[in-house]
Motif scaffolding. Sequence first.
Motif, mmCIF file in Angstrom:
data_model
loop_
_atom_site.group_PDB
_atom_site.id
_atom_site.type_symbol
_atom_site.label_atom_id
_atom_site.label_comp_id
_atom_site.label_asym_id
_atom_site.label_seq_id
_atom_site.Cartn_x
_atom_site.Cartn_y
_atom_site.Cartn_z
ATOM 1 N N ARG A 271 54.747 3.102 40.720
ATOM 2 C CA ARG A 271 54.717 2.180 42.047
ATOM 3 C C ARG A 271 53.663 2.472 42.830
ATOM 4 O O ARG A 271 52.827 1.480 43.436
ATOM 5 N N ASP A 275 50.421 -0.064 43.951
ATOM 6 C CA ASP A 275 50.466 -0.750 45.368
ATOM 7 C C ASP A 275 48.812 -0.157 45.719
ATOM 8 O O ASP A 275 48.468 -1.012 46.909
ATOM 9 N N ARG A 496 52.858 -5.120 52.105
ATOM 10 C CA ARG A 496 52.156 -4.733 50.673
ATOM 11 C C ARG A 496 52.855 -3.651 49.947
ATOM 12 O O ARG A 496 52.997 -3.600 48.911
ATOM 13 N N MET A 497 53.138 -2.637 51.002
ATOM 14 C CA MET A 497 53.527 -1.243 50.422
ATOM 15 C C MET A 497 55.079 -1.314 50.115
ATOM 16 O O MET A 497 55.734 -0.705 49.274
ATOM 17 N N ASN A 726 57.259 -4.149 40.824
ATOM 18 C CA ASN A 726 57.052 -2.951 41.322
ATOM 19 C C ASN A 726 58.194 -2.334 41.868
ATOM 20 O O ASN A 726 58.615 -2.809 42.916
#
Length: 727
Positions: A271, A275, A496-497, A726
């Motif tokens: 992940r 990211d 985004r994260m 993800n």
Amino acid sequence: MTPIRLPFIVLAVSTVIGSAGLGQESRSTAKQIAPVDFENDLIPVFTRFGCNAGACHGSAIGRGGFKLSLFGGNPRADFDAVVRQVEGSRINLARPEQSLVILKPTESITHGGGERFDLDHDSTKLLLAWIGQGARLVSQRTLERVEIAPRKHVGESLNQPVALRATAHFSDGSSRDVTRWTVFQAEDSSAVKIEPESSSSRVLRRGRHIVVARYLTEVVPIELIVPLTDSRVNLAAEPRRGFIDEEILDSLTTLGLPVSPITDDATYLRRLTLDLTGRLPTIARVQAFLTDTNVKKRKVLVNELLGCEAFSEYWTLQLATLLRIRPQGRRGEGDSQGAATYHEWLAGQVRAGVGYDRLARSVILASGDSHENGPANFYRTTGDPRKQAEFMSELFMGSRLRCANCHNHPLDRWTQDDYHGLAAIFARIETGRVIALKPVGRVIHPRTLETAIPRIPGDQFLSSKVVDGRDELAKWLTGPANPYFAKAIVNRLWQRMMGRGLVEPADDFRATNPATHPVLLEKLAADFVKNGYKLRHTLRLIAASAVYARSANATPGNQADDRFYSHAIRQRLEAEVLADAMSDVLGVADKYGDEPTGTRAVALVNPKTTSLALDILGRCGRDESCESSTTSADGLPQKLHLFNGPLINARIGVPGSRLSKLISDGKSPTEIVSQFYLVALSRHPNDRETRHWKKQLDVITTVDGKREFLEDFVWGLLTCREFVTNH
């Protein structure tokens, strides 16, 4: 002839002004009561009963020949429409009760909108008193703010009545209860029921719901919460590594949502690497991380990834997408030199860790030859001052100023003056290859039909002595006190994260679209400013939180949660990232236009570089904002390509592929399966999976059969949910 219910109007007038007569006597009596303020007293009436809504007289062309400004955004124009248009026939000063503004809404004569209020209503009395006073444009004070109570309410069960109250505060120091004239509207009418007459609300469905309160130009969100379960959750034992965890856990406690556990090392590694770098971790990195016994290895990993070149490459892609960097011209065949220079400059900024405020100032103040000065290409993105204003506001403020083009923004504070004033700043910019200040440049304000005055949106008009308004704009935008700039970018970093922004969509910040966690957003923004507007700092902060590290596997108690972060949100990999991941797993690089073999998709400057793979996977061409793009890799054509097309099939077993090399090296089928799990999913197959694949392979006796099976296995791995997301 349409009948007029005159006797009832006579009764209403006598009630409000205490007179049995209606001519000169009624006007004389009306003058003795407090003057009616057209803007502060009557505009709320029009809004409260929907007269100036978009579906009625507030539409762009009005209705029935009568046009009001949307939600009362232009009181002077509304006064002219009511009093002066159609030869003043809407107002009857001699006989107020026969004014059309009385007869129509009370449906004393036929009204297309039906009866809005009856003859005994306070609205009727207020209108009659105003007409009796001479129907003047009186404005004794201006509205400064509206306080709504409660702003947040946590109920214990459904259907509990919650009284809503509104208090207006004015420039003369006065305040008054305006609940009666405030519109309360539920964001989801199936979840919250509003009783207009009593101004009370009832929550019909568990969860967090928003009610919007509107009085004059002010819109205020109200948060109504009923816990998702009757059971109480105790999250005191959960790890709290900073204010992110504190805010999220407090919210989850209020909502009654349990949390999923912290995820395992393999999942965290995959992940985080995706990211921060847009890449899959290598087999060697997976094996080293899984065997590392250092209790701080996750923190070490974060710092390692933030400092690597792959981070700079990937986050250049992220910012290039926001800035819409692309060759100018049809189908991306135009000026590729400007785009290359722009991209190279941006990559240098990311690599050097330049503050986001400096980056923003660089592009806003840019000038010169766009082939030599990368930031100058910012002004070639749209080529039109109004479009540039829309682009700038969405990019750096997270606000859709475009909604204030034709009328004041119906759901936010932005006015036509803000929109066209910002456009007027950009109208002075020459947007050819060389960016320079023009001697003359203007935009026409559609309401006044005159040259728009340059304006800092929501703040101030610029002096006529200011030659280049960009200096003032850049200072205001990147100043520490700016209420939009830092929030807009930290929200995008969070999105985004974490898979979802605290505000969604990320370019639609407004009072009526509040953050799911407003205090957290405030703290993230303040921390971002305090630490020099550094992207890496905020990304590190998020990555180090327990919230980020939670498993994506929902529990029975939190499976309905899609926005409160009780578990991680599965994100589909971006087209460029997924294309590179497929190439890495297959061991065969894809070809992108005329770029050298081995070029990674995340490194492409031109988002329209010829590529069947990226087309199939749903890339964004950056002609418009990619945040609101409808392109998707989930459509039927994409699925058919993944099932049967050359995107994967043409590279699985070709000479030089990973599968061919492993077979040539004499690896057993079970070893090959394990290798592909490591490279694609960053983990070993579990016991159940190992037994399954062994059972499948044991019944195949021929070499060709085993190879065909392994090719099918690789295809299945690259199309499974675990690989393409993800998690």
